[in-house]
Scaffold this active site. Structure first.
Site, short mmCIF file in Angstrom:
data_model
loop_
_atom_site.label_atom_id
_atom_site.label_comp_id
_atom_site.label_asym_id
_atom_site.label_seq_id
_atom_site.Cartn_x
_atom_site.Cartn_y
_atom_site.Cartn_z
N HIS A 8 0.75 -1.11 0.03
CA HIS A 8 0.02 -0.08 0.12
C HIS A 8 0.89 1.27 -0.17
CE1 HIS A 8 0.48 -0.62 4.45
NE2 HIS A 8 0.80 0.59 4.45
N HIS A 81 3.91 7.19 3.38
CA HIS A 81 5.17 6.09 3.31
C HIS A 81 4.57 5.07 2.28
CE1 HIS A 81 1.75 4.37 5.98
NE2 HIS A 81 2.25 3.28 5.45
N GLU A 130 7.60 1.53 5.14
CA GLU A 130 7.29 0.51 6.08
C GLU A 130 7.40 -0.87 5.26
OE1 GLU A 130 2.96 -1.08 7.88
OE2 GLU A 130 2.82 0.70 6.65
#
Length: 140
Positions: A8, A81, A130
Site C-alpha cells: 500500500h 509512506h 514500511e
C-alpha cells in the site's frame, strides 16, 4: 532478504471521511474498508482497494500521533509512506540493520494484523518505508 510486492501507499489526511468521499466520488473507488482506530500507533486507518494495491488513509488520533507532526507540515495531507511485503519480518529487519539502515523501533502489529516496522527516509531515498510481513490467508 527478498522484497515483495507493494502492499500500500500510506496517505496522511486530516479527515478520513473527506478522503473517503474523494476516493469514491473523484477517483471512482468502489471498495473502501470501514475506518478503525489503531491506538498503539496513534492513528485511525482505512484502506481503499485498487486493482493491484491499496491506499491506506491515515488520520491522527490526537496530538500525540506521529501523523499529527506530518500534518502540521502538510495541512492538506499527502503521501506519508510506501509499504512493501516481505516473507520474514525478522530476516528483513536484520538485513536492513546489516546494511546500516535506521530501523524505527521493533516489529509490531500493523493495520493488516501482521508484523511491521519502518525504515527511516534518509536510508530509503527520502521515502519513509514500511516493511510488512506478507499476510497469510485469503487475498494473498
Amino acid at each position: 532478504m527478498k522484497l515483495g510486492r507493494l502492499n500500500h501507499v500510506g496517505v496522511a489526511t486530516p479527515s478520513i471521511a473527506d478522503s473517503i468521499a474523494f476516493y469514491r466520488d473523484v477517483m471512482g473507488a468502489s471498495v473502501v474498508t470501514e475506518p478503525f482506530d489503531l491506538p498503539a500507533q496513534g492513528v485511525k486507518v482505512c484502506f481503499v482497494d485498487t486493482p493491484n494495491s491499496q491506499i491506506e488513509l491515515i488520520e491522527p488520533l490526537g496530538e500525540g500521533s506521529p501523523i499529527h507532526g506530518f500534518l502540521a507540515k502538510n495541512p492538506a495531507g499527502g503521501q506519508h509512506h510506501l509499504c512493501y511485503e516481505v516473507p520474514d519480518i525478522h530476516e528483513a529487519k536484520a538485513w536492513f540493520e546489516g546494511k546500516g539502515a535506521k530501523v524505527l523501533g521493533e516489529p509490531r502489529i500493523g493495520a493488516h494484523g501482521t508484523l511491521i516496522f519502518f525504515v527511516h527516509p534518509k536510508d530509503m531515498g527520502g521515502v519513509l518505508t514500511e516493511i510488512m510481513e506478507t499476510p497469510k490467508g485469503e487475498g494473498h
